[in-house]
Write a protein that holds these residues in place. Structure first.
Motif, PDB file in Angstrom:
ATOM      1  N   UNK A 111       0.828  -1.204   0.000  1.00 12.61           N
ATOM      2  CA  UNK A 111       0.000   0.000   0.000  1.00 12.61           C
ATOM      3  C   UNK A 111       0.858   1.248   0.000  1.00 12.61           C
ATOM      4  N   UNK A 112       2.187   1.067   0.019  1.00 12.96           N
ATOM      5  CA  UNK A 112       3.082   2.205   0.249  1.00 12.96           C
ATOM      6  C   UNK A 112       4.116   2.288  -0.867  1.00 12.96           C
ATOM      7  N   UNK A 113       4.012   3.337  -1.688  1.00 18.01           N
ATOM      8  CA  UNK A 113       4.891   3.505  -2.841  1.00 18.01           C
ATOM      9  C   UNK A 113       6.362   3.655  -2.456  1.00 18.01           C
ATOM     10  N   UNK A 114       7.210   3.276  -3.397  1.00 15.67           N
ATOM     11  CA  UNK A 114       8.653   3.335  -3.162  1.00 15.67           C
ATOM     12  C   UNK A 114       9.317   3.210  -4.525  1.00 15.67           C
ATOM     13  N   UNK A 115      10.475   3.848  -4.701  1.00 15.58           N
ATOM     14  CA  UNK A 115      11.185   3.768  -5.982  1.00 15.58           C
ATOM     15  C   UNK A 115      11.672   2.342  -6.211  1.00 15.58           C
ATOM     16  N   UNK A 116      11.797   1.928  -7.479  1.00 11.00           N
ATOM     17  CA  UNK A 116      12.309   0.586  -7.764  1.00 11.00           C
ATOM     18  C   UNK A 116      13.681   0.386  -7.129  1.00 11.00           C
ATOM     19  N   UNK A 117      13.942  -0.847  -6.757  1.00  8.44           N
ATOM     20  CA  UNK A 117      15.163  -1.196  -6.024  1.00  8.44           C
ATOM     21  C   UNK A 117      15.945  -2.183  -6.890  1.00  8.44           C
ATOM     22  N   UNK A 118      17.040  -1.682  -7.469  1.00  9.99           N
ATOM     23  CA  UNK A 118      17.823  -2.529  -8.364  1.00  9.99           C
ATOM     24  C   UNK A 118      18.907  -3.246  -7.567  1.00  9.99           C
ATOM     25  N   UNK A 119      18.885  -4.546  -7.595  1.00 10.85           N
ATOM     26  CA  UNK A 119      19.838  -5.344  -6.828  1.00 10.85           C
ATOM     27  C   UNK A 119      20.887  -5.928  -7.777  1.00 10.85           C
ATOM     28  N   UNK A 120      21.874  -6.609  -7.213  1.00 11.50           N
ATOM     29  CA  UNK A 120      22.843  -7.329  -8.052  1.00 11.50           C
ATOM     30  C   UNK A 120      22.168  -8.542  -8.699  1.00 11.50           C
ATOM     31  N   UNK A 121      22.718  -8.965  -9.833  1.00 11.36           N
ATOM     32  CA  UNK A 121      22.317 -10.251 -10.414  1.00 11.36           C
ATOM     33  C   UNK A 121      21.046 -10.208 -11.225  1.00 11.36           C
ATOM     34  N   UNK A 122      20.500  -9.000 -11.473  1.00 11.24           N
ATOM     35  CA  UNK A 122      19.350  -8.912 -12.370  1.00 11.24           C
ATOM     36  C   UNK A 122      18.009  -8.770 -11.684  1.00 11.24           C
ATOM     37  N   UNK A 123      17.977  -8.874 -10.356  1.00 11.41           N
ATOM     38  CA  UNK A 123      16.707  -8.678  -9.636  1.00 11.41           C
ATOM     39  C   UNK A 123      16.442  -7.183  -9.463  1.00 11.41           C
TER      40      UNK A 123
END
Lengths: 213, 213
Positions: A111-123
């Motif tokens: 229910x709570x917006x947040x910017x995309x979170x780019x992790x290592x390895x393609x996730x």
């Protein structure tokens, strides 16, 4: 076009998580035992960046569930970081460390917006605030010709069943009784299942079903 | 000495009978569908005095559950005839006709005493008013070197598990969702299970467990 699929471990009495889920114990009391059959597998260990492990009848099942996956969907509770606004957990990046075992976009229902979170390895974790149906639509688009996995938890799987969006489910039955917790298949509307096949493996029975429309 | 064993069909969501059990519908709404996989088997039909049917992976499971049986135990609700004193159903002789498919002594748990009922084909129903433990003891004695089957219903199976009297159980998982009714494995105390094997069969998954002490 890919399918929308899911794989969940449950106890003999139908629970996919034990009671009292918490940050320290995300699967609830005794819930981790439902996954014991997987922890020893080489395919599971490889997927989670570890060496060693055994190959048995479960290995091909795990390989099938993780093959051809182009995107995932999970509930906020499975992603973790507690409930409520992210301000309370601004640095929470999931349970899986810097290189999560997904390697594709994962759409997190919240229910709570947040910017995309780019992790290592393609996730990359994308936070979706307008509900399950748009989240699955975005995941399908991101997956292209590949499949979308509904990672869980149980409530998200049930929502997907009620919305008629799930095509296939693997249910892994662990020989345990939890007695309480969260049941995977309670309140799934008029969902109907057709057995595709079952696999007899050490310490677990795998059952694959097609969800009928 | 034989063992105490049990075989029960359940839905994917864990129910062994649907809601609203009645004289006309003893397995409750949709409950009979849990046994659909068995009705077409030649071994099941033979046991119930009918010809024809098919042989498939379920046949050997049914043969195993019915082999080496020397006595049975069942709850009053499974025997039928309504609840309360037999005066209300003095001529009730069970659901199975003149020649029931047991062919051994069957001990019926009831609060209401009644003379033993000798049927054709070797089945005699004995009515036990002092509870599950004496009923199982009498069945073991009657069975001698052979096994005792706990026929059901779910409440009798659960009592047997809670009392630590069950050795083995076959669970037949039908690909159906009932949504409500009576669950086989609710409230079974600290019962622990070890998977012996699973069998993939048309329209059903059979799982055999040892009950640990």
């Amino acid at each position: 076009m890919g399918i929308v699929k899911c794989h969940q471990s449950i106890s003999l009495d139908g629970y996919s998580a034990g009671p009292d889920q918490s940050l320290e114990n995300p699967l609830g009391v005794d819930g981790e035992g439902l996954h014991e059959w997987a922890f020893e597998l080489d395919s599971w260990r490889r997927e989670h960046g570890m060496d060693g492990g055994v190959t048995n009848a479960s290995s091909a099942v795990v390989e099938e569930t993780t093959a051809n996956v182009g995107a995932g969907v999970m509930g906020r509770n499975m992603f973790g970081g507690g409930r409520g606004p992210w301000a309370a957990a601004p640095s929470w990046e999931g349970w899986w460390g810097a290189n999560p075992p997904f390697h594709v976009p994962v759409f997190v229902l919240t229910h709570h917006g947040r910017a995309p979170l780019e992790m290592e390895g393609g996730t990359t974790f994308h936070f979706v605030t307008d509900g399950l149906v748009p989240a699955v639509a975005r995941a399908r688009e991101a997956a292209g010709d590949r499949d979308v996995v509904i990672h869980g938890g149980a409530d998200t799987v049930r929502q997907t069943l009620r919305a008629g969006l799930l095509d296939e489910i693997w249910i892994h039955v662990a020989p345990r009784i939890l007695g309480c917790g969260e049941r995977l298949l309670d309140d799934v509307g008029g969902a109907r299942f057709e057995l595709i096949r079952a696999v007899d493996a050490p310490g677990v029975t795998h059952m694959k079903y097609r969800v009928l429309r």
